[in-house]
Design an enzyme around this catalytic site. Structure first.
Site, PDB file in Angstrom:
ATOM      1  CB  THR A  37     -13.817  24.151 -20.989  1.00 27.47           C
ATOM      2  OG1 THR A  37     -14.234  25.460 -21.333  1.00 27.47           O
ATOM      3  CG2 THR A  37     -12.307  24.108 -20.930  1.00 27.47           C
ATOM      4  CB  SER A  88     -13.875  28.739 -21.982  1.00 26.23           C
ATOM      5  OG  SER A  88     -15.245  28.739 -21.676  1.00 26.23           O
ATOM      6  CE  LYS A  90     -21.749  28.043 -14.719  1.00 27.18           C
ATOM      7  NZ  LYS A  90     -22.616  28.125 -15.883  1.00 27.18           N
ATOM      8  CB  ALA A 127     -36.748  24.092 -12.446  1.00 26.85           C
ATOM      9  N   GLY A 139     -29.778  24.887 -12.919  1.00 31.03           N
ATOM     10  CA  GLY A 139     -28.941  26.085 -12.902  1.00 31.03           C
ATOM     11  C   GLY A 139     -29.106  26.947 -14.138  1.00 31.03           C
ATOM     12  CG  ASN A 182     -38.012  20.858 -13.362  1.00 28.55           C
ATOM     13  OD1 ASN A 182     -37.341  20.612 -14.370  1.00 28.55           O
ATOM     14  ND2 ASN A 182     -37.589  20.571 -12.144  1.00 28.55           N
TER      15      ASN A 182
HETATM   16  P1  ATR Z   1     -28.154  22.693 -15.634  1.00 31.11           P
HETATM   17  O1  ATR Z   1     -27.183  23.366 -14.731  1.00 31.11           O
HETATM   18  O2  ATR Z   1     -27.627  22.407 -17.004  1.00 31.11           O
HETATM   19  O3  ATR Z   1     -29.473  23.396 -15.674  1.00 31.11           O
HETATM   20  P2  ATR Z   1     -29.211  20.760 -13.779  1.00 31.11           P
HETATM   21  O4  ATR Z   1     -29.187  21.814 -12.722  1.00 31.11           O
HETATM   22  O5  ATR Z   1     -28.728  19.396 -13.450  1.00 31.11           O
HETATM   23  O6  ATR Z   1     -28.372  21.221 -15.038  1.00 31.11           O
HETATM   24  O7  ATR Z   1     -30.709  20.670 -14.348  1.00 31.11           O
HETATM   25  C1  ATR Z   1     -31.104  19.736 -15.279  1.00 31.11           C
HETATM   26  C2  ATR Z   1     -32.577  19.958 -15.649  1.00 31.11           C
HETATM   27  O8  ATR Z   1     -32.941  18.947 -16.606  1.00 31.11           O
HETATM   28  C3  ATR Z   1     -33.544  19.799 -14.484  1.00 31.11           C
HETATM   29  O9  ATR Z   1     -34.635  20.671 -14.663  1.00 31.11           O
HETATM   30  C4  ATR Z   1     -33.989  18.334 -14.609  1.00 31.11           C
HETATM   31  O10 ATR Z   1     -35.254  18.062 -14.056  1.00 31.11           O
HETATM   32  P3  ATR Z   1     -35.410  17.677 -12.485  1.00 31.11           P
HETATM   33  O11 ATR Z   1     -35.299  18.951 -11.733  1.00 31.11           O
HETATM   34  O12 ATR Z   1     -36.749  17.048 -12.380  1.00 31.11           O
HETATM   35  O13 ATR Z   1     -34.276  16.704 -12.187  1.00 31.11           O
HETATM   36  C5  ATR Z   1     -34.074  18.233 -16.114  1.00 31.11           C
HETATM   37  N1  ATR Z   1     -34.028  16.831 -16.569  1.00 31.11           N
HETATM   38  C6  ATR Z   1     -32.943  16.017 -16.607  1.00 31.11           C
HETATM   39  N2  ATR Z   1     -33.284  14.802 -17.105  1.00 31.11           N
HETATM   40  C7  ATR Z   1     -34.621  14.848 -17.367  1.00 31.11           C
HETATM   41  C8  ATR Z   1     -35.570  13.908 -17.900  1.00 31.11           C
HETATM   42  N3  ATR Z   1     -35.203  12.673 -18.270  1.00 31.11           N
HETATM   43  N4  ATR Z   1     -36.855  14.323 -18.044  1.00 31.11           N
HETATM   44  C9  ATR Z   1     -37.222  15.562 -17.687  1.00 31.11           C
HETATM   45  N5  ATR Z   1     -36.387  16.501 -17.181  1.00 31.11           N
HETATM   46  C10 ATR Z   1     -35.100  16.152 -17.023  1.00 31.11           C
END
Ligand code: ATR
Length: 289
Positions: A19, A21, A69, A130, A132, A153
């Site tokens: 972190t 922070s 969270k 899509a 967090g 997404n």
């Molecule tokens: P955060 O909390 O940072 O948003 P997360 O909840 O793990 O992290 O979300 C990661 C996002 O990146 C998701 O929208 C994921 O898409 P999926 O819902 O289809 O998994 C997206 N993501 C991660 N790797 C990806 C890739 N190689 N191509 C497209 N989207 C990706």
């Protein structure tokens, strides 16, 4: 100087060791002469015990990170309305009987957009991802008066779920879901404000980008990538190569911390102090490569 009156702040999560922070909060404490100290607090599993223990130990406030969270909401005695809509909390402020939850990720992005002169009101927006982070962004865009939100997404079901949640909170259809690869058919308007919320392009995979095609970038008037390491992501590079404005997510990180510090201590952080912290964050990132 830590003395008998020092109050403790901290970050709850798993993991917590990477972190930034403490850099934000401990420097702000020094600059604003607040007798507080900010430490990482690894919570292996028992979140309920951690929050009630923190209250019992007189902790002034905490930030909350992955994976707590959402679950932390159950442990609160009060919640801010925007945080409630988002369904995620990253800041706990001590109140009588427990903690009140806020989402300063959303508020931090709001302050970044204001500081970068990026207008949301009346704009067509496209959000990539899509997860967090995207959830906070989509609710914020709706809150700031975006005309329309296109949420793209890879897994379209997650985008659909988030859109339904935002539309229900707004009482009207403001958000539409689509598959990332179908962006061309989905992007019906001429100009968009784009917010990149996926993890694609994060260091060390600096050369990756969630959408690489020119045709996407032709429609982007302004872009924000929530990633701040590397300083200039491929997403930002593509937007800038068209002569358009693009920012990374470092100011969002900065301001989420600044706003949390203000909530913890009841002080106001000047823009000058915030800029000083911004410089320190950049230095810290350079140090760590
Ligand atoms: P955060 O909390 O940072 O948003 P997360 O909840 O793990 O992290 O979300 C990661 C996002 O990146 C998701 O929208 C994921 O898409 P999926 O819902 O289809 O998994 C997206 N993501 C991660 N790797 C990806 C890739 N190689 N191509 C497209 N989207 C990706």
């Amino acid at each position: 100087m830590i003395d008998g009156k020092t109050r403790t702040l901290g970050l709850i999560g798993k993991p917590v060791e990477h972190t930034l922070s403490p850099v934000i909060h401990n420097n702000l404490a020094e600059m604003l002469k607040q007798n507080v100290v900010y430490v990482p607090l690894l919570v292996e599993e028992d979140l309920h015990a951690a929050i009630s223990g923190a209250y019992a130990l007189n902790l002034l406030g905490m930030n909350v990170t992955v994976p707590y969270k959402n679950d932390v909401i159950e442990e609160l005695v009060e919640i801010d309305s925007l945080a409630k809509r988002i369904g995620a909390v990253n800041t706990l402020v001590r109140v009588p009987g427990g903690y009140k939850g806020y989402n300063t990720d959303a508020l931090g992005l709001k302050r970044e957009l204001l500081s970068e002169d990026i207008t949301v009101e009346g704009k067509y927006t496209v959000v990539l991802g899509a997860g967090g982070a995207s959830c906070a962004v989509v609710h914020l865009l709706a809150d700031m008066g975006a005309k329309d939100i296109l949420l793209l997404n890879r897994t379209v079901e997650k985008a659909e779920q988030l859109c339904a949640q935002v539309n229900a909170a707004c009482g009207r259809i403001i958000a539409h879901a689509g598959k990332l690869q179908d962006y061309q058919a989905e992007m019906k308007y001429e100009e968009y404000l784009a917010i990149q919320c996926t993890s694609v392009g994060l260091h060390p995979k600096d050369t990756e980008c969630v959408i690489t095609e020119e045709s996407f970038y032709q429609k982007i008037a302004t872009g924000v990538d929530l990633i701040y390491n590397p300083e200039e992501t491929m997403f930002m590079k593509q937007i800038r190569s068209k002569g358009k404005k693009a920012c990374n997510g470092l100011k969002m990180l900065l301001y989420q911390g600044v706003i949390a510090f203000e909530l913890f201590t009841g002080t106001t952080v000047t823009e000058e102090a915030a800029q000083d912290i911004y410089r320190r964050l950049k230095e810290e990132l350079q140090k760590n490569g």
